[in-house]
Design a protein around this motif. Structure first.
Motif, PDB file in Angstrom:
ATOM      1  N   UNK A 121       0.804  -1.136  -0.101  1.00 13.58           N
ATOM      2  CA  UNK A 121       0.026  -0.150   0.034  1.00 13.58           C
ATOM      3  C   UNK A 121       0.923   1.185  -0.072  1.00 13.58           C
ATOM      4  N   UNK A 122       1.980   1.098   0.587  1.00 11.50           N
ATOM      5  CA  UNK A 122       2.880   2.239   0.635  1.00 11.50           C
ATOM      6  C   UNK A 122       3.549   2.717  -0.693  1.00 11.50           C
ATOM      7  N   UNK A 123       3.773   1.296  -1.338  1.00 11.20           N
ATOM      8  CA  UNK A 123       4.458   1.596  -2.745  1.00 11.20           C
ATOM      9  C   UNK A 123       3.246   2.305  -3.584  1.00 11.20           C
ATOM     10  N   UNK A 124       2.317   2.005  -3.494  1.00 13.97           N
ATOM     11  CA  UNK A 124       0.917   2.431  -4.205  1.00 13.97           C
ATOM     12  C   UNK A 124       0.806   3.915  -4.118  1.00 13.97           C
ATOM     13  N   UNK A 125       1.081   4.481  -2.773  1.00 10.76           N
ATOM     14  CA  UNK A 125       0.696   5.951  -2.242  1.00 10.76           C
ATOM     15  C   UNK A 125       2.180   6.430  -3.029  1.00 10.76           C
ATOM     16  N   UNK A 126       3.244   5.996  -2.755  1.00 11.73           N
ATOM     17  CA  UNK A 126       4.359   6.654  -3.427  1.00 11.73           C
ATOM     18  C   UNK A 126       4.353   6.589  -4.983  1.00 11.73           C
ATOM     19  N   UNK A 127       3.869   5.743  -5.665  1.00  8.11           N
ATOM     20  CA  UNK A 127       3.724   5.478  -7.066  1.00  8.11           C
ATOM     21  C   UNK A 127       2.690   6.646  -7.723  1.00  8.11           C
ATOM     22  N   UNK A 128       1.497   6.707  -7.019  1.00 10.66           N
ATOM     23  CA  UNK A 128       0.498   7.579  -7.446  1.00 10.66           C
ATOM     24  C   UNK A 128       0.901   8.904  -7.058  1.00 10.66           C
ATOM     25  N   UNK A 129       1.563   9.299  -5.690  1.00 13.01           N
ATOM     26  CA  UNK A 129       2.043  10.533  -5.402  1.00 13.01           C
ATOM     27  C   UNK A 129       2.869  11.221  -6.232  1.00 13.01           C
ATOM     28  N   UNK A 130       4.009  10.300  -6.586  1.00 11.40           N
ATOM     29  CA  UNK A 130       4.899  10.861  -7.845  1.00 11.40           C
ATOM     30  C   UNK A 130       4.377  11.311  -9.151  1.00 11.40           C
ATOM     31  N   UNK A 219       2.192  11.178   0.603  1.00 12.40           N
ATOM     32  CA  UNK A 219       1.838  10.830  -0.499  1.00 12.40           C
ATOM     33  C   UNK A 219       0.160  11.200  -0.839  1.00 12.40           C
ATOM     34  N   UNK A 220      -0.400  11.003   0.426  1.00 13.20           N
ATOM     35  CA  UNK A 220      -1.855  11.162   0.378  1.00 13.20           C
ATOM     36  C   UNK A 220      -2.124  12.726   0.092  1.00 13.20           C
ATOM     37  N   UNK A 221      -1.515  13.474   0.971  1.00 15.35           N
ATOM     38  CA  UNK A 221      -1.388  15.002   0.646  1.00 15.35           C
ATOM     39  C   UNK A 221      -1.121  15.467  -0.583  1.00 15.35           C
ATOM     40  N   UNK A 287      -6.865   4.674  -6.064  1.00 13.05           N
ATOM     41  CA  UNK A 287      -5.600   4.649  -5.006  1.00 13.05           C
ATOM     42  C   UNK A 287      -5.655   5.534  -3.896  1.00 13.05           C
ATOM     43  N   UNK A 288      -6.096   6.682  -3.954  1.00 11.96           N
ATOM     44  CA  UNK A 288      -6.248   7.355  -2.678  1.00 11.96           C
ATOM     45  C   UNK A 288      -7.018   6.975  -1.705  1.00 11.96           C
TER      46      UNK A 288
END
Length: 368
Positions: A121-130, A219-221, A287-288
């Protein structure tokens, strides 16, 4: 008589427990039934998740969701099994006296699955955030193969962290000469167990979880701010293009007519681009929400492990042994809810997922 019983894990530190054993049994039964209420449907729903995503177009995000569904599926299988075992033990079934030891052993697999789920889930957040913060730079940074390698590496790393602790004890059967029964006992290798368990608690369950938790929040922010900025830019661009243009002379009108044919052809491309942007926005929202749900339901576990670090009595075999079991069983309820709701997030925000489910599994006409 050749039945088999088990040696129950009892507090090794002096002092009265915070919660009476009889009260603990009632609470554990209630919590275990709550776990089964969500974990059993979660098994079915995560099987659907894996099956549907495998039959849709595989991309970077889809690979991540498949990995997340697999870890949630394995976690719910083990959690459901342990919940059933705990209910049997709480009701005092004679043949189930060995089950606490089996539950204890299976909890290692459950922890591994939950660690992998949180890291994925952290990787999903990092991927979408970037991708939202740097859309042009990161457009081709994440693809199907890279995400597959990263998700596989996440599981292997978590497995390496868990193996030393899992192999630091052994099970042995001893005989009781009084009634000719055998007892399963956990013999802890004290020379290595304390070090491995402390490392696992301090690094994996505390430091690493805090890093993951902080990363997901940042990443959510970033995703939220990026989506709002993009929405404002699109609204501003639309409002400018819709403004009426006055005081046109005949030459301007002729030029406008000349461009009308070209504009009509471009309108079709604009509509396709708008649909593509809309689909990408839904992917980001999907993803968010998955990350937000995980952050919400992970918060109690973070505080529980933080308290375990500062309070030595709050552990397996400690004075607060009963509180330890009750609180972590309550946290397992939130874990089962987390694994349960993802299916409905995909159903709401992923049109391909929804259409395949309705047309193939639910046997209804797909809605675009």
């Amino acid at each position: 008589m050749n039945s088999s019983t088990s040696l129950e894990i009892v507090p090794s530190q002096p002092g009265a427990p915070l919660i009476n054993d009889h009260i603990v049994n009632y609470i554990m039964v209630m919590l275990c039934f709550m776990i089964l209420t969500f974990s059993l449907p979660s098994i079915v729903l995560n099987i659907f998740n894996v099956y549907i995503f495998l039959n849709t177009k595989l991309d970077s995000v889809t690979v991540c969701f498949i990995s997340l569904a697999l870890t949630d599926l394995s976690a719910m299988l083990l959690l459901s099994n342990n919940a059933v075992f705990s209910i049997i033990v709480a009701f005092g079934v004679g043949w189930g006296k060995n089950l606490p030891i089996y539950t204890y052993v299976l909890s290692f697999g459950f922890s591994l699955s939950m660690d992998s789920s949180s890291a994925t889930t952290t990787y999903i957040a990092v991927q979408r955030g970037l991708c939202v913060a740097f859309p042009f730079l990161m457009r081709h940074a994440f693809n199907k193969n890279r995400s597959l390698v990263i998700c596989g590496s996440i599981f292997l790393v978590m497995l390496c962290f868990s193996l030393p602790r899992f192999t630091a004890f052994k099970l042995k059967t001893i005989s009781d000469p009084v009634d000719n029964t055998s007892t399963i006992v956990v013999f802890e290798n004290l020379d290595s167990w304390d070090a491995f368990d402390s490392f696992y608690t301090m690094f994996v369950k505390t430091a690493l979880v805090f890093i993951e938790y902080g990363t997901m929040i940042v990443c959510t922010v970033a995703i939220t701010i990026g989506m709002r900025s993009s929405s404002k830019l699109k609204q501003k661009s639309t409002s400018l293009s819709d403004q009426p243009q006055s005081h046109k002379n005949s030459k301007d009108k002729d030029e406008e007519k000349h461009r009308s044919c070209k504009d009509s052809n471009a309108n079709g491309e604009d509509q396709l681009q708008k649909k593509k942007d809309s689909r990408e926005a839904l992917v980001v929202k999907q993803s968010l929400i998955v990350v937000l749900i995980h952050v919400i339901f992970t918060t109690p576990r973070i505080f529980a492990y933080l308290y375990q670090v500062v309070e030595p009595r709050y552990k397996l075999g400690g004075q607060f042994h009963n509180l330890f079991f009750v609180f972590f069983t309550a946290i397992n309820v939130t874990d089962s809810i987390n694994a349960f709701v993802n299916f409905f997030v995909y159903l709401k925000f992923n049109s391909k997922f929804r259409n395949y489910f309705l047309s193939t599994i639910y046997k209804r006409k797909a809605i675009g």
